[in-house]
Design an enzyme around this catalytic site. Sequence first.
Site, PDB file in Angstrom:
ATOM      1  N   LYS A 225       0.851  -1.197   0.000  1.00 39.59           N
ATOM      2  CA  LYS A 225       0.000   0.000   0.000  1.00 39.59           C
ATOM      3  C   LYS A 225       0.884   1.244   0.000  1.00 39.59           C
ATOM      4  O   LYS A 225       1.744   1.406   0.862  1.00 39.59           O
ATOM      5  CB  LYS A 225      -0.899   0.025   1.250  1.00 39.59           C
TER       6      LYS A 225
ATOM      7  N   ASP B 106      -3.462   4.475  -1.702  1.00 40.86           N
ATOM      8  CA  ASP B 106      -4.376   4.937  -0.637  1.00 40.86           C
ATOM      9  C   ASP B 106      -4.213   6.447  -0.441  1.00 40.86           C
ATOM     10  O   ASP B 106      -3.591   6.894   0.515  1.00 40.86           O
ATOM     11  CB  ASP B 106      -4.034   4.157   0.647  1.00 40.86           C
ATOM     12  N   LEU B 107      -4.800   7.210  -1.364  1.00 42.52           N
ATOM     13  CA  LEU B 107      -4.662   8.673  -1.282  1.00 42.52           C
ATOM     14  C   LEU B 107      -5.890   9.330  -0.652  1.00 42.52           C
ATOM     15  O   LEU B 107      -5.906  10.545  -0.452  1.00 42.52           O
ATOM     16  CB  LEU B 107      -4.359   9.257  -2.670  1.00 42.52           C
ATOM     17  N   LYS B 108      -6.908   8.535  -0.341  1.00 39.86           N
ATOM     18  CA  LYS B 108      -8.076   9.013   0.421  1.00 39.86           C
ATOM     19  C   LYS B 108      -8.579  10.362  -0.081  1.00 39.86           C
ATOM     20  O   LYS B 108      -8.639  11.345   0.659  1.00 39.86           O
ATOM     21  CB  LYS B 108      -7.741   9.125   1.918  1.00 39.86           C
TER      22      LYS B 108
ATOM     23  N   ASP C 135     -13.052  15.640  -1.718  1.00 41.99           N
ATOM     24  CA  ASP C 135     -13.172  16.997  -2.273  1.00 41.99           C
ATOM     25  C   ASP C 135     -14.506  17.077  -3.025  1.00 41.99           C
ATOM     26  O   ASP C 135     -15.302  16.128  -2.977  1.00 41.99           O
ATOM     27  CB  ASP C 135     -11.962  17.274  -3.193  1.00 41.99           C
TER      28      ASP C 135
ATOM     29  N   THR D 217     -13.396  17.720  -8.579  1.00 37.56           N
ATOM     30  CA  THR D 217     -11.986  17.548  -8.199  1.00 37.56           C
ATOM     31  C   THR D 217     -11.641  16.082  -7.927  1.00 37.56           C
ATOM     32  O   THR D 217     -10.602  15.596  -8.380  1.00 37.56           O
ATOM     33  CB  THR D 217     -11.667  18.427  -6.967  1.00 37.56           C
TER      34      THR D 217
ATOM     35  N   THR E 290      -9.980   4.216  11.194  1.00 38.70           N
ATOM     36  CA  THR E 290      -9.847   3.290  12.322  1.00 38.70           C
ATOM     37  C   THR E 290      -9.169   3.935  13.537  1.00 38.70           C
ATOM     38  O   THR E 290      -9.100   3.331  14.592  1.00 38.70           O
ATOM     39  CB  THR E 290      -9.050   2.042  11.891  1.00 38.70           C
TER      40      THR E 290
ATOM     41  N   GLN F 143      -4.219   3.367  16.564  1.00 35.90           N
ATOM     42  CA  GLN F 143      -5.436   2.676  16.118  1.00 35.90           C
ATOM     43  C   GLN F 143      -6.407   2.524  17.293  1.00 35.90           C
ATOM     44  O   GLN F 143      -6.004   2.188  18.397  1.00 35.90           O
ATOM     45  CB  GLN F 143      -5.090   1.294  15.535  1.00 35.90           C
TER      46      GLN F 143
ATOM     47  N   GLY G  26       0.679  -2.302   8.727  1.00 36.17           N
ATOM     48  CA  GLY G  26       1.876  -1.492   8.550  1.00 36.17           C
ATOM     49  C   GLY G  26       2.895  -1.737   9.642  1.00 36.17           C
ATOM     50  O   GLY G  26       3.684  -2.689   9.587  1.00 36.17           O
ATOM     51  N   ARG G  27       2.868  -0.870  10.656  1.00 37.08           N
ATOM     52  CA  ARG G  27       3.931  -0.864  11.671  1.00 37.08           C
ATOM     53  C   ARG G  27       4.235  -2.188  12.353  1.00 37.08           C
ATOM     54  O   ARG G  27       5.416  -2.426  12.663  1.00 37.08           O
ATOM     55  CB  ARG G  27       3.621   0.248  12.699  1.00 37.08           C
TER      56      ARG G  27
END
Length: 243
Positions: free
Chosen positions: A37, A64-66, A69, A73, A128, A199, A219-220
């Site tokens: 991701k 994952d640019l979320k 707008d 756009t 989350t 989280q 991720g982490r």
Amino acid sequence: MGNGEQAEQRVIVALDVPDEQSAIALTDQLPQVVWWKVGLELFTSTGPKILEVLKSRQKRIFLDLKFDDIPNTVAGACRSAARYGVDLLTIHATAGRDALKAATEAAQEGATKAGVEPPKLIAITLLTSISARQLAFDLKIPLELPEYALEMALLAQESGLDGVVCSPQEVAQLRQTCGNDFLLVCPGIRPTWADIGDQKRSLTPAQAIIAGADYLVIGRPITTATEPELAWKRISEELTTVA
Ligand SMILES: O=c1ccn([C@@H]2O[C@H](COP(=O)(O)O)[C@@H](O)[C@H]2O)c(=O)[nH]1
């Protein structure tokens, strides 16, 4: 996509690192990872170059640019992003029905023009990192959190999106209501041995799969582990118990 795949192919590792060099180092360290991701931190740093690197390694990509707008756009952004040939792309459900519909059409257009497969467009229901208390007292949303997440998922489904990003704590309810053809992608995944960090609504990898998630975003717990390969192995082993 989803349930037919082997359990470890349903883990999307969040490449939340500051630059291309760190991203390449991590992908070199974890060659067995199928899905990566690319989010705001890395994409803002490298631009689309990192997507080319991942594609040249035959990786699947969740961009994952979320987007959030006005309809015109987000449509433009989705049209542009779809040209990269990524597999998954995100928009916030809170952008609203018109923006979600415009984004869906624009993603198709962008991909067709570029001669690539269109991405699956999925909507963020509720981050989350937001707790029920924050939803009520900071965001002033007068709905119970599970009901709010469900309303956002239904809005996305009615607007023609392919699925949503949701917390694993809401995935069972969303699966039951939205059906098996609607993608449910869950971040907020924490093995019992990992720090929870920021989280707020998490479950373990095995619990999230049992609850009905198609994909887990992690991720982490992997990327900041002293030994990322070992963290990946522990998660893969946990998932084989439920596959
Ligand atoms: O609601 C959301 C939507 C996206 N994310 C993203 O997933 C990863 C999670 O990383 P961890 O290090 O495992 O917490 C991260 O890239 C977020 O931007 C999310 O966490 N929640």
